[in-house]
Motif scaffolding. Structure first.
Motif, PDB file in Angstrom:
ATOM      1  N   TRP A 125       0.798  -1.225   0.000  1.00  0.00           N
ATOM      2  CA  TRP A 125       0.000   0.000   0.000  1.00  0.00           C
ATOM      3  C   TRP A 125       0.835   1.282   0.000  1.00  0.00           C
ATOM      4  CZ3 TRP A 125      -5.157   2.011   0.721  1.00  0.00           C
ATOM      5  CH2 TRP A 125      -6.126   1.139   0.220  1.00  0.00           C
ATOM      6  N   GLY A 128      -6.472   3.072  -6.890  1.00  0.00           N
ATOM      7  CA  GLY A 128      -7.202   2.271  -5.911  1.00  0.00           C
ATOM      8  C   GLY A 128      -7.841   1.046  -6.537  1.00  0.00           C
ATOM      9  N   SER A 171      -7.299  -2.852  -5.556  1.00  0.00           N
ATOM     10  CA  SER A 171      -8.339  -3.849  -5.262  1.00  0.00           C
ATOM     11  C   SER A 171      -8.025  -5.189  -5.895  1.00  0.00           C
ATOM     12  CB  SER A 171      -9.699  -3.348  -5.760  1.00  0.00           C
ATOM     13  OG  SER A 171      -9.742  -3.328  -7.184  1.00  0.00           O
ATOM     14  N   ALA A 231      -7.897  -4.232   0.176  1.00  0.00           N
ATOM     15  CA  ALA A 231      -8.016  -3.916   1.600  1.00  0.00           C
ATOM     16  C   ALA A 231      -8.781  -5.034   2.291  1.00  0.00           C
ATOM     17  CB  ALA A 231      -8.736  -2.587   1.780  1.00  0.00           C
ATOM     18  N   GLY A 273      -9.670  -4.746   8.836  1.00  0.00           N
ATOM     19  CA  GLY A 273      -9.121  -3.495   8.319  1.00  0.00           C
ATOM     20  C   GLY A 273      -9.656  -2.279   9.037  1.00  0.00           C
ATOM     21  N   LEU A 325      -7.535   0.924   8.641  1.00  0.00           N
ATOM     22  CA  LEU A 325      -7.689   1.595   7.356  1.00  0.00           C
ATOM     23  C   LEU A 325      -9.018   2.352   7.291  1.00  0.00           C
ATOM     24  CD1 LEU A 325      -6.349  -1.051   4.803  1.00  0.00           C
ATOM     25  CD2 LEU A 325      -5.177   0.942   5.741  1.00  0.00           C
ATOM     26  N   ALA A 332      -9.568   6.361   6.819  1.00  0.00           N
ATOM     27  CA  ALA A 332     -10.430   6.928   5.788  1.00  0.00           C
ATOM     28  C   ALA A 332     -11.426   7.918   6.394  1.00  0.00           C
ATOM     29  CB  ALA A 332     -11.161   5.807   5.052  1.00  0.00           C
ATOM     30  N   PHE A 352      -4.668   8.887   0.218  1.00  0.00           N
ATOM     31  CA  PHE A 352      -5.075   7.621   0.826  1.00  0.00           C
ATOM     32  C   PHE A 352      -6.577   7.406   0.699  1.00  0.00           C
ATOM     33  CE2 PHE A 352      -7.090   5.699   4.524  1.00  0.00           C
ATOM     34  CZ  PHE A 352      -6.610   4.399   4.421  1.00  0.00           C
ATOM     35  N   TYR A 371      -8.214   4.328  -1.153  1.00  0.00           N
ATOM     36  CA  TYR A 371      -9.015   3.421  -0.334  1.00  0.00           C
ATOM     37  C   TYR A 371     -10.391   3.199  -0.951  1.00  0.00           C
ATOM     38  CZ  TYR A 371     -11.672   1.667   3.668  1.00  0.00           C
ATOM     39  OH  TYR A 371     -12.482   0.921   4.493  1.00  0.00           O
ATOM     40  N   SER A 412     -10.071   0.919  -3.799  1.00  0.00           N
ATOM     41  CA  SER A 412      -9.681  -0.432  -3.390  1.00  0.00           C
ATOM     42  C   SER A 412     -10.848  -1.260  -2.873  1.00  0.00           C
ATOM     43  CB  SER A 412      -8.597  -0.361  -2.305  1.00  0.00           C
ATOM     44  OG  SER A 412      -9.154   0.056  -1.056  1.00  0.00           O
ATOM     45  N   ARG A 413     -11.947  -0.608  -2.521  1.00  0.00           N
ATOM     46  CA  ARG A 413     -13.103  -1.341  -1.992  1.00  0.00           C
ATOM     47  C   ARG A 413     -14.008  -1.871  -3.095  1.00  0.00           C
ATOM     48  NH1 ARG A 413     -11.931  -3.075   2.623  1.00  0.00           N
ATOM     49  NH2 ARG A 413     -14.129  -3.416   3.034  1.00  0.00           N
TER      50      ARG A 413
END
Length: 394
Positions: free
Chosen positions: A7, A36, A40, A45, A51, A54, A58, A271, A275, A278-279
């Protein structure tokens, strides 16, 4: 271990690509989200339970943005021109009604469609404020977009809390928990933000030798606010927005503060959008209903704000063209929507996890293309600087 090794490299890559793309007119926000999406795949994440750090980071990143946005809100202007508030409320309730009706037509279960409609109301204050600062935008459209984004964010939090409380009470039969999720969380979140504003107003007074000094003080206060609100099961986002608004009204933020909280805000901003990307749940994109939901949500988020702001342009003391551009600029939705749903999942609201799946395609397009649409609207309104883009922290 792989997560903590990969990351930081991805965050650096997001920053580097954003700086290379910005001179070509590509919004930094879109670049960060694109990285991001890469995260993923190569370093997803972890689930919320694993997590939590993280997710808390966020929330802190978005809390910094909402604090700055709250401090830009001028209640005196909203009182003098109540049509701006009316436009935000009407479009928020309109989006809620259209998405709820459309989701029912698509066969979504009742406990899911109300929550889906509630989070669809949320604007993207993080993306909007970053775009405004990057483009050095200013004018009628810019101010209306930011004020309405703040109002839509508050309305979305209220609707999500209300729907979550109703679900806990009617389905789980947990009235005490429903009360904590609803009324207690809303009142206590605002109260915590206002109380902290009073304390900061007494303790943080200038003059200071450098804007860095008060910036550090407010950033540390927001870290405390986010951690405490999260521990008390409140809304850190609503608390941060209340803190910024209360300081503005008390006129106690007299000391110069670095825009975007300087380097700290920049790092957390990178970030946050990485983030969000990444979800992404790629499996959901194979379902036709997810794409139908994307068309419904994005269509509602475009047509309803444009229609409302155009219809109320004259009483709101602006032109029809600027009213339309205000509605267009409000299209982005990402960070706030995602964090509201993740917060609901953590609090045991079962439908939230399924709603997050159903919104996968809508969030994908809103994250990547939404900033482009907003930037186009600001430029069409002739309120965005062309060339020499601002750098965060300037």
């Amino acid at each position: 271990m792989q997560l903590w090794v990969t990351w930081p490299a991805l965050l650096w890559l997001a920053w580097w690509l954003g700086e290379r793309a910005q001179p070509w007119g590509v919004p930094r926000v879109s670049v960060y989200v694109a990285v991001g999406l890469l995260a993923s795949v190569v370093a997803p994440a972890p689930a919320l339970v694993d997590g939590a750090v993280l997710a808390l980071l966020a929330q802190l990143a978005l809390a910094l943005v909402l604090f700055e946005l709250g401090h830009r809100i001028r209640l005196a202007w909203l009182r003098a021109n109540p049509w701006v508030t009316a436009a935000a409320l009407l479009q928020g309730l309109g989006i809620f009604a259209v998405v709820a009706w459309g989701a029912a037509w698509l066969g979504v279960m009742q406990e899911e469609r109300w929550l889906l409609a509630a989070v669809a109301v949320a604007a993207s204050p993080a993306a909007l404020l970053r775009l405004v600062n990057d483009a050095r935008a200013g004018g009628q459209v810019t101010e209306r977009v930011l004020h309405q984004a703040a109002l839509l964010s508050v309305l979305a939090v209220l609707l999500v809390k209300g729907v979550s409380a109703y679900w806990l009470a009617s389905t789980a039969g947990d009235w005490q928990r429903a009360l904590l999720t609803g009324v207690y969380a809303l009142v206590a979140s605002v109260g915590l933000g206002v109380a902290l504003a009073v304390v900061l107003g007494l303790l943080v007074r200038g003059p200071f030798a450098s804007p860095v000094v008060p910036t550090v003080g407010y950033a540390l206060a927001l870290i405390w606010l986010t951690v405490v609100a999260d521990a008390l099961q409140l809304s850190p986002l609503l608390a941060a927005l209340s803190l910024g608004m209360a300081l503005r009204q008390r006129q106690t933020l007299a000391a110069a503060v670095q825009r975007d909280f300087g380097a700290l805000g920049w790092v957390l901003g990178v970030f946050l959008f990485v983030y969000v990307g990444s979800r992404m749940t790629w499996e959901a994109l194979t379902q036709p209903q997810v794409w139908a939901m994307a068309a419904l949500v994005l269509g509602a988020r475009l047509l309803v704000p444009v229609g409302v702001n155009a219809a109320l342009a004259w009483p709101a003391a602006t032109t029809l063209r600027k009213g339309v551009l205000t509605g267009v600029a409000l299209v982005p939705m990402s960070a706030l929507t995602l964090l509201l749903l993740e917060r609901s999942v953590a609090q045991g609201v079962a439908p939230a996890a399924q709603v997050l799946q159903q919104l996968a395609a809508a969030l994908l397009w809103a994250e990547l293309l939404g900033p482009w649409v907003t930037l186009w609207a600001l430029r069409a309104a002739r309120e965005a600087a062309v060339g020499n883009p601002a750098r965060w922290g300037d």
